[in-house]
Design a protein around this motif. Structure first.
Motif, short mmCIF file in Angstrom:
data_model
loop_
_atom_site.label_atom_id
_atom_site.label_comp_id
_atom_site.label_asym_id
_atom_site.label_seq_id
_atom_site.Cartn_x
_atom_site.Cartn_y
_atom_site.Cartn_z
N VAL A 13 0.70 -1.18 -0.05
CA VAL A 13 0.05 0.12 0.00
C VAL A 13 0.90 1.02 -0.13
CG1 VAL A 13 -1.91 1.17 1.26
CG2 VAL A 13 -1.55 -1.26 1.31
N LYS A 14 0.46 2.22 -0.90
CA LYS A 14 1.20 3.52 -0.93
C LYS A 14 0.18 4.54 -0.72
CE LYS A 14 3.40 3.90 -4.65
NZ LYS A 14 4.03 4.24 -5.90
N THR A 15 0.19 5.63 0.06
CA THR A 15 -0.87 6.68 0.22
C THR A 15 -0.39 8.10 -0.59
OG1 THR A 15 -0.14 7.33 2.40
CG2 THR A 15 -1.59 5.51 2.05
N THR A 22 -14.53 20.30 -0.06
CA THR A 22 -15.85 20.57 0.63
C THR A 22 -17.04 19.75 0.17
OG1 THR A 22 -15.06 22.68 1.00
CG2 THR A 22 -17.12 22.40 1.28
N ARG A 23 -17.82 19.21 1.19
CA ARG A 23 -18.89 18.39 1.00
C ARG A 23 -19.95 18.86 1.96
NH1 ARG A 23 -17.54 12.18 0.15
NH2 ARG A 23 -16.60 12.15 -1.94
N GLY A 24 -21.00 19.64 1.31
CA GLY A 24 -22.10 20.25 2.21
C GLY A 24 -21.40 21.32 3.11
N HIS A 25 -21.55 21.14 4.47
CA HIS A 25 -20.86 22.01 5.36
C HIS A 25 -19.62 21.68 6.15
CE1 HIS A 25 -24.45 24.51 5.25
NE2 HIS A 25 -25.06 23.43 5.44
N PHE A 26 -19.01 20.60 5.53
CA PHE A 26 -17.78 20.07 5.97
C PHE A 26 -16.68 20.16 5.09
CE2 PHE A 26 -21.43 18.01 8.19
CZ PHE A 26 -21.00 18.00 9.37
N ASN A 27 -15.48 20.36 5.53
CA ASN A 27 -14.34 20.14 4.79
C ASN A 27 -13.57 18.73 5.11
OD1 ASN A 27 -14.18 22.67 3.41
ND2 ASN A 27 -13.48 23.62 5.20
N TYR A 28 -13.27 18.17 4.24
CA TYR A 28 -12.66 16.72 4.21
C TYR A 28 -10.97 16.97 3.56
CZ TYR A 28 -17.13 15.00 5.30
OH TYR A 28 -18.42 14.65 6.14
N HIS A 29 -10.37 16.07 4.37
CA HIS A 29 -8.85 15.94 3.72
C HIS A 29 -9.17 14.47 3.08
CE1 HIS A 29 -7.12 18.77 6.36
NE2 HIS A 29 -7.87 18.45 7.23
N ALA A 30 -8.58 14.69 1.83
CA ALA A 30 -8.82 13.71 0.66
C ALA A 30 -7.53 12.84 0.53
CB ALA A 30 -9.14 14.28 -0.42
N PHE A 31 -7.62 11.74 0.59
CA PHE A 31 -6.28 10.68 0.41
C PHE A 31 -6.71 9.66 -0.45
CE2 PHE A 31 -6.56 12.21 4.82
CZ PHE A 31 -5.18 12.57 5.19
N SER A 32 -5.72 9.30 -1.44
CA SER A 32 -5.76 8.03 -2.34
C SER A 32 -4.82 7.09 -1.74
CB SER A 32 -5.18 8.51 -3.52
OG SER A 32 -6.16 9.58 -4.26
N TYR A 33 -5.35 5.85 -1.90
CA TYR A 33 -4.31 4.90 -1.59
C TYR A 33 -4.05 3.98 -2.91
CZ TYR A 33 -8.83 2.66 -0.09
OH TYR A 33 -10.15 2.11 -0.06
N PHE A 34 -3.10 3.26 -2.97
CA PHE A 34 -2.74 2.63 -4.12
C PHE A 34 -2.39 1.22 -3.50
CE2 PHE A 34 -1.74 7.04 -4.94
CZ PHE A 34 -2.36 7.24 -6.00
N GLU A 65 -17.55 -2.83 4.25
CA GLU A 65 -17.65 -4.27 3.91
C GLU A 65 -18.42 -4.23 2.39
OE1 GLU A 65 -20.55 -7.31 5.52
OE2 GLU A 65 -19.25 -6.27 7.27
N GLY A 66 -17.76 -5.25 1.45
CA GLY A 66 -18.70 -5.16 0.28
C GLY A 66 -17.78 -6.16 -0.76
N GLU A 67 -18.49 -6.21 -1.90
CA GLU A 67 -18.01 -7.28 -2.96
C GLU A 67 -16.91 -6.67 -3.52
OE1 GLU A 67 -20.77 -9.02 -5.49
OE2 GLU A 67 -21.92 -9.93 -3.86
N GLY A 68 -15.76 -7.48 -3.97
CA GLY A 68 -14.83 -6.95 -4.66
C GLY A 68 -14.01 -5.82 -4.13
N VAL A 69 -13.12 -5.10 -5.09
CA VAL A 69 -12.59 -4.19 -5.09
C VAL A 69 -12.83 -3.22 -6.42
CG1 VAL A 69 -10.77 -4.61 -3.31
CG2 VAL A 69 -10.33 -5.01 -5.86
N VAL A 70 -13.32 -1.80 -6.16
CA VAL A 70 -13.39 -0.65 -7.25
C VAL A 70 -14.18 -1.51 -8.47
CG1 VAL A 70 -11.51 0.63 -6.97
CG2 VAL A 70 -11.00 -1.31 -8.22
N TYR A 84 -4.79 -1.49 -7.94
CA TYR A 84 -6.10 -0.51 -8.00
C TYR A 84 -5.84 0.74 -7.13
CZ TYR A 84 -8.04 -1.96 -3.46
OH TYR A 84 -8.26 -2.27 -2.23
N LYS A 85 -6.70 1.84 -7.21
CA LYS A 85 -6.48 2.84 -6.50
C LYS A 85 -7.78 3.21 -6.05
CE LYS A 85 -6.34 7.81 -7.21
NZ LYS A 85 -6.65 8.71 -8.19
N SER A 86 -7.87 3.85 -4.61
CA SER A 86 -9.13 4.11 -4.23
C SER A 86 -9.11 5.38 -3.23
CB SER A 86 -9.91 3.09 -3.42
OG SER A 86 -11.31 3.42 -3.34
#
Length: 128
Positions: A13-15, A22-34, A65-70, A84-86
């Motif tokens: 994993v690399k990040t 910004t989503r709605g009234h909130f600021n989020y820190h966005a990260f990608s992981y590979f 939780e969920g089926e598979g990845v991407v 894959y990247k998410s």
């Protein structure tokens, strides 16, 4: 880079930090992981499901939780790899993710869990 091998399946994993959104009234820190999944075993395997624990230092712990990845359930023959990247969005400037993949050996139909190593999600520190 974070790495772990479980039953011959190597997870790396690399990040990266992508800034604030910004989503709605909130600021989020966005990260990608590979993620790279390498089949170092002698069996053909398929990834069936994923389970994530997401720790945000300013928010409650989230379980996904969920089926598979991407949207895929990749089949890996011996020596194959799948990449894959998410993304992950945190209220905090730092957090962590960990989890596992449920996989199946295609010939024996034996199911097993592969550990995804805990990895940190942190913003780039700034200097004054």
């Amino acid at each position: 880079m974070f790495q772990q091998i479980t039953k011959g399946i190597k997870i790396s994993v690399k990040t990266t930090y992508n800034g604030i959104i910004t989503r709605g009234h909130f600021n989020y820190h966005a990260f990608s992981y590979f993620i790279t999944i390498e089949n170092k075993s002698k069996d053909t395997v398929q990834l069936l499901e994923r389970y994530w624990t997401i720790h945000d230092s300013l928010n409650k712990t989230e379980f996904i939780e969920g089926e598979g990845v991407v949207g895929q359930k990749p089949i890996l023959h011996p020596n194959d790899e799948y990449n894959y990247k998410s993304n992950c969005f945190l209220l905090s400037t730092h957090g962590a993710m960990s989890g596992n993949y449920k996989m199946i050996k295609t010939e024996s139909t034996e199911r097993f869990l592969v550990t995804i190593p805990t990895f940190q999600l942190t913003t780039t520190p700034t200097l004054n």
